[in-house]
Design a protein around this motif. Structure first.
Motif, short mmCIF file in Angstrom:
data_model
loop_
_atom_site.label_atom_id
_atom_site.label_comp_id
_atom_site.label_asym_id
_atom_site.label_seq_id
_atom_site.Cartn_x
_atom_site.Cartn_y
_atom_site.Cartn_z
N ASN A 43 0.81 -1.23 0.00
CA ASN A 43 0.00 0.00 0.00
C ASN A 43 0.84 1.28 0.00
O ASN A 43 0.39 2.33 0.44
CB ASN A 43 -0.96 0.02 1.20
N SER A 99 -13.30 -0.85 0.52
CA SER A 99 -13.06 0.54 0.93
C SER A 99 -11.71 0.73 1.59
O SER A 99 -11.18 1.85 1.66
CB SER A 99 -14.17 1.02 1.87
N ARG A 100 -11.11 -0.36 2.08
CA ARG A 100 -9.80 -0.27 2.74
C ARG A 100 -8.64 -0.44 1.76
O ARG A 100 -7.48 -0.32 2.15
CB ARG A 100 -9.69 -1.33 3.84
N GLY A 112 -13.95 -5.74 1.94
CA GLY A 112 -12.87 -4.85 2.37
C GLY A 112 -12.46 -3.86 1.29
O GLY A 112 -11.38 -3.27 1.38
#
Length: 332
Positions: A120, A185-186, A183
């Motif tokens: 990320n 949105s994460r 998940g």
């Protein structure tokens, strides 16, 4: 100056295109509704405008043809403009730094040529062409960096390629814009744009167990690839190419595809050939062995390393593998 945050020349071009499309659409909308409004007011109930038969049926073909032709030409030019931006976005310049990005529920895994890895986070140098090779380990994702105005579907088992030249340092968000599960949105990350000095310093101080190419070389031997493919150093007989094609100089070359049409050997070609196996894709039927599929045997991290190694066997076509790649005079 853009009215939205932007960090690349490509973003500015996209904004200008969208602004032009918006203004022309508003002009067409204003003209159509303006004429409608004029006629509604002019021929309303109780209007004193004479409604003779001749006035009602009168029509100017010159106006109709001129109006239709003008809008057709304008929107066709907009189409050509947008098509050019789209095509350029998928044709990285020679020497672009290749970074591998793998989507997985619900994270982005990033691998650099030097072997550095992140989750990320994506570090890139400012003013340098960067090519992202995107793939997914599970479902369809969509990689989007709004500040660069780039967005592309990320498909399982396939490489997708986009490139950019960041023109402003700083930290910017990137997202998955394809609903991919609970998940979704994460599934976000941070793009960090550094100047060349800071980027080189970041590479030096980020742990790496070895370059991607080095890891790929070990995988090439461990998985038995060297038993069939000539790679310069590993083969039962370096002159024997009857069992499988030589890997030396393959990347960047043009070979006949399964249907006989010429195909350029790029990262996606190598990735698919390793993953799906089957008869040699470059010259089907000309070799004595059939390559097995490595689906389920090698993960996307391993495939990225193997592709990186195979690129090094074609030095003239792999200048983007390191941080010293040549900067193009015109970026994205």
């Amino acid at each position: 100056m853009s009215w939205l945050p932007e960090a690349s020349a490509h973003a500015t071009r996209i904004d200008i295109l969208l602004a032009g499309l918006l203004l022309i659409s508003l002009a067409v909308l204003g003209l159509v509704f303006g004429l409608m409004t004029i006629n509604i007011i002019r021929f309303r109930v109780g209007s004193r405008v004479p409604l003779s038969h001749e006035a009602v049926v009168h029509k100017s073909w010159r106006f109709e043809i001129g109006w239709t032709s003008a809008t057709l030409v304008i929107f066709f030019l907009l189409f050509l403009w947008a098509a050019r931006l789209y095509v350029v976005g998928f044709q990285p310049p020679s020497g672009a730094i290749q970074i591998y990005v793998t989507g997985k529920q619900w994270m982005w895994k990033v691998q650099y040529p030097g072997g550095q890895r992140e989750i990320n986070m994506l570090h890139v140098p400012m003013g340098r062409a960067v090519q992202l090779l995107l793939t997914s380990e599970d479902v369809i994702h969509d990689f989007s960096i709004p500040v660069l105005r780039i967005k592309h579907d990320v498909l399982p088992g396939r490489y997708q390629s986009i490139w950019f030249v960041a023109t402003r340092s700083g930290q910017f968000r990137f997202y998955c814009t394809q609903f991919c599960g609970i998940g979704h949105s994460r599934m976000t990350g941070t793009l960090v744009v550094l100047n060349s000095t800071d980027y080189a310093d970041w590479l030096d101080h980020t742990p790496a167990s070895g370059s991607l190419a080095t890891t790929g070389e070990m995988l090439f031997i461990r998985n038995g690839c060297s038993g069939c493919h000539v790679s310069g150093r590993y083969a039962p007989d370096a002159r024997d190419t009857s069992r499988a094609p030589s890997m030396v100089g393959l990347y960047g070359s043009t070979v006949p595809g399964p249907d006989g049409r010429p195909v350029r050997v790029d990262s996606a070609f190598l990735h698919d050939a390793i993953l799906h196996g089957g008869p040699a894709r470059s010259q089907p039927g000309n070799y004595s062995t059939e390559m097995p599929s490595f689906r389920g045997v090698l993960g996307e991290d391993d495939l990225a390393a193997l592709v990186a190694y195979l690129q090094t066997l074609s030095p003239s076509a792999s200048s983007g593998m390191g941080v010293d790649a040549v900067t193009p005079r015109e970026g994205n």
